[in-house]
Design a protein around this motif. Structure first.
Motif, PDB file in Angstrom:
ATOM      1  N   ASP A 125       0.813  -1.226   0.000  1.00  0.00           N
ATOM      2  CA  ASP A 125       0.000   0.000   0.000  1.00  0.00           C
ATOM      3  C   ASP A 125       0.837   1.262   0.000  1.00  0.00           C
ATOM      4  O   ASP A 125       0.304   2.364   0.172  1.00  0.00           O
ATOM      5  N   ALA A 126       2.137   1.115  -0.163  1.00  0.00           N
ATOM      6  CA  ALA A 126       2.992   2.314  -0.198  1.00  0.00           C
ATOM      7  C   ALA A 126       2.467   3.277  -1.259  1.00  0.00           C
ATOM      8  O   ALA A 126       2.029   2.861  -2.337  1.00  0.00           O
ATOM      9  N   LYS A 127       2.497   4.567  -0.938  1.00  0.00           N
ATOM     10  CA  LYS A 127       1.899   5.562  -1.825  1.00  0.00           C
ATOM     11  C   LYS A 127       2.973   6.140  -2.738  1.00  0.00           C
ATOM     12  O   LYS A 127       3.993   6.649  -2.278  1.00  0.00           O
ATOM     13  N   ARG A 128       2.710   6.064  -4.027  1.00  0.00           N
ATOM     14  CA  ARG A 128       3.657   6.592  -5.009  1.00  0.00           C
ATOM     15  C   ARG A 128       3.487   8.097  -5.120  1.00  0.00           C
ATOM     16  O   ARG A 128       2.358   8.588  -5.150  1.00  0.00           O
ATOM     17  N   PRO A 129       4.588   8.852  -5.176  1.00  0.00           N
ATOM     18  CA  PRO A 129       4.427  10.293  -5.401  1.00  0.00           C
ATOM     19  C   PRO A 129       3.807  10.536  -6.781  1.00  0.00           C
ATOM     20  O   PRO A 129       3.782   9.642  -7.617  1.00  0.00           O
ATOM     21  N   PHE A 130       3.333  11.750  -6.985  1.00  0.00           N
ATOM     22  CA  PHE A 130       2.676  12.036  -8.263  1.00  0.00           C
ATOM     23  C   PHE A 130       3.649  11.858  -9.420  1.00  0.00           C
ATOM     24  O   PHE A 130       4.768  12.367  -9.390  1.00  0.00           O
ATOM     25  N   VAL A 131       3.197  11.145 -10.425  1.00  0.00           N
ATOM     26  CA  VAL A 131       4.005  10.884 -11.619  1.00  0.00           C
ATOM     27  C   VAL A 131       3.184  11.311 -12.834  1.00  0.00           C
ATOM     28  O   VAL A 131       2.044  10.862 -13.001  1.00  0.00           O
ATOM     29  N   TYR A 132       3.750  12.172 -13.669  1.00  0.00           N
ATOM     30  CA  TYR A 132       3.073  12.515 -14.915  1.00  0.00           C
ATOM     31  C   TYR A 132       2.994  11.268 -15.782  1.00  0.00           C
ATOM     32  O   TYR A 132       4.010  10.639 -16.070  1.00  0.00           O
ATOM     33  N   PRO A 133       1.771  10.884 -16.188  1.00  0.00           N
ATOM     34  CA  PRO A 133       1.617   9.626 -16.916  1.00  0.00           C
ATOM     35  C   PRO A 133       2.116   9.732 -18.358  1.00  0.00           C
ATOM     36  O   PRO A 133       2.361  10.824 -18.870  1.00  0.00           O
ATOM     37  N   ARG A 134       2.257   8.595 -18.975  1.00  0.00           N
ATOM     38  CA  ARG A 134       2.721   8.549 -20.367  1.00  0.00           C
ATOM     39  C   ARG A 134       1.858   9.403 -21.283  1.00  0.00           C
ATOM     40  O   ARG A 134       2.361   9.981 -22.252  1.00  0.00           O
ATOM     41  N   SER A 135       0.572   9.480 -20.972  1.00  0.00           N
ATOM     42  CA  SER A 135      -0.315  10.267 -21.826  1.00  0.00           C
ATOM     43  C   SER A 135       0.082  11.743 -21.819  1.00  0.00           C
ATOM     44  O   SER A 135      -0.199  12.464 -22.779  1.00  0.00           O
ATOM     45  N   ALA A 136       0.755  12.199 -20.744  1.00  0.00           N
ATOM     46  CA  ALA A 136       1.147  13.609 -20.659  1.00  0.00           C
ATOM     47  C   ALA A 136       2.171  13.962 -21.736  1.00  0.00           C
ATOM     48  O   ALA A 136       2.293  15.116 -22.124  1.00  0.00           O
ATOM     49  N   TRP A 137       2.943  12.983 -22.166  1.00  0.00           N
ATOM     50  CA  TRP A 137       3.931  13.276 -23.226  1.00  0.00           C
ATOM     51  C   TRP A 137       3.600  12.562 -24.530  1.00  0.00           C
ATOM     52  O   TRP A 137       4.432  12.442 -25.415  1.00  0.00           O
ATOM     53  N   LYS A 138       2.338  12.103 -24.618  1.00  0.00           N
ATOM     54  CA  LYS A 138       1.864  11.485 -25.856  1.00  0.00           C
ATOM     55  C   LYS A 138       2.765  10.321 -26.272  1.00  0.00           C
ATOM     56  O   LYS A 138       3.248  10.229 -27.411  1.00  0.00           O
ATOM     57  N   ALA A 139       2.975   9.432 -25.323  1.00  0.00           N
ATOM     58  CA  ALA A 139       3.840   8.274 -25.579  1.00  0.00           C
ATOM     59  C   ALA A 139       3.284   7.415 -26.696  1.00  0.00           C
ATOM     60  O   ALA A 139       2.072   7.231 -26.814  1.00  0.00           O
ATOM     61  N   LEU A 140       4.181   6.895 -27.503  1.00  0.00           N
ATOM     62  CA  LEU A 140       3.798   5.848 -28.442  1.00  0.00           C
ATOM     63  C   LEU A 140       3.605   4.564 -27.644  1.00  0.00           C
ATOM     64  O   LEU A 140       4.253   4.363 -26.616  1.00  0.00           O
TER      65      LEU A 140
END
Ligand SMILES: [Zn+2]
Length: 361
Positions: free
Chosen positions: A158-173
């Motif tokens: 249940d460790a909480k991950r810090p906020f991470v900009y998801p792949r969609s934020a950089w329009k990942a292929l």
């Protein structure tokens, strides 16, 4: 048509900077190059000639360069050095609108130094070209390697991950092939991108997208190699999804979370890791330590695994303090003391106060 070309070459002194794969190619011990171009008109003229590189120990069939190319009117060619009549092979250039570029050529496999040149393919303005790195290697699949994990610390699903900009934020292929699952990492490796030291979130997202393109189409990998990118502003950006096998530490990718700092933290560029950047690595590292029971001393630099300058002297110097910060992570949840309580109750007939004190923390 009158043409005028003035050319200055500047080779930047730098210790060898290896990348995440392949052999770094140096020219008189210099691993990067800049050249400025003042050109009016166009013609079949060389803008830059590296001369013969230093010896390249292993055979190679692929030349891969990356850097900053403000004007698309420059092309590149590579040849195996040493011949009086070099067999020049054009590099396929991938250039992003912001000027970041990589370029690659394939040749017959063989040993030997290489030579690189740039040609005027329609230069339209004065500019300077930066080649951040040159590599030569045998193209192939990602090499995960294998290793035996050491003992782990406690794990907290249940460790909480810090906020991470998801792949969609950089329009990942999407990845070009399915990921390989690697669900329980036991080590973390810090890299630098040997690329742009970004100043805004948007620049960072663009740079991560560039790195993905470089890794997929330049290196032939299925996706960006790293799991996370951290920028100088302290933003954390998703790379290859957590829980999948990465491609960032040749032969040591199994169980290895790859974190890349955007920038070049090695001489002569010497970008500085910022306080927000180090705080972001700490937050991310603490999460990984808590989630998977990774031991803080398993946070290493790329150069701890192979001969490479990565993650650069300036970032590598921060690893001891980062390890200490991971070790000082908030304690994982207290273990279930029910059994210990029962045992104590059976022995003592009561529960010692120390159990309550521990359990209430
Ligand atoms: Zn690296």
């Amino acid at each position: 048509m009158n043409t005028k070309l003035s050319l200055t070459l500047l080779m930047i002194a730098v210790a060898a900077r290896a990348e995440d794969v392949g052999q770094p190619v140096t020219f008189a011990a210099r691993a990067s190059a800049s050249f400025s171009v003042t050109a009016f008109g166009a013609g079949p003229r060389a803008l830059f000639d590296s001369g013969d590189s230093d010896p390249v120990p292993e055979p190679w069939d692929t030349v891969l360069i990356q850097g900053f190319l403000p004007d698309p009117g420059v092309s590149f060619e590579a040849a195996r050095a040493g011949s009086a009549r070099p067999d020049w092979i054009p590099l396929e250039v991938h250039r992003f609108p912001n000027g970041r570029f990589w370029a690659r050529a394939r040749a017959a496999i063989g040993p030997g130094p290489l030579r690189l040149r740039a040609l005027d393919a329609g230069v339209s303005r004065d500019h300077a070209v930066d080649i951040y790195s040159v590599e030569a290697f045998v193209a192939g699949a990602e090499a995960p390697g294998a290793a035996v994990p050491p003992a782990r610390g406690p794990q907290n699903p249940d460790a909480k991950r810090p906020f991470v900009y998801p792949r969609s934020a950089w329009k990942a292929l999407p990845p070009t092939q399915p990921y390989i699952s690697d669900p329980m990492p036991w080590r973390i490796t810090l890299h630098h991108s040997d690329g742009r030291y970004t100043r805004t979130l948007q620049e960072s997202l663009d740079e991560v997208r560039f790195i993905q393109d470089f890794h997929i189409h330049g290196r032939g990998w299925i996706d960006i190699g790293y799991h996370f990118a951290v920028d100088p502003l302290g933003n954390i950006i998703e790379g290859r999804p957590e829980g999948t096998l990465g491609a960032h530490t040749l032969g040591n990718n199994v169980g290895n979370v790859g974190i890349v700092l955007l920038g070049d933290y090695h001489p002569p560029v010497n970008d500085l890791p910022t306080a927000p950047e180090l705080a972001a690595v700490t937050a991310l590292g603490r999460y990984l330590v808590a989630r998977y029971g990774i031991r803080p001393d398993e946070l290493k630099g790329h150069r701890d695994y192979m001969a490479t300058a990565c993650p650069g002297d300036r970032a590598y110097a921060k690893l001891p303090v980062l390890r200490r910060a991971l070790a000082a992570a908030p304690a994982p949840p207290a273990p279930d003391l029910t059994r210990a309580r029962r045992a104590a109750d059976a022995i003592f007939g009561f529960v010692p106060a120390s159990f309550d004190a521990r359990a209430s923390k």
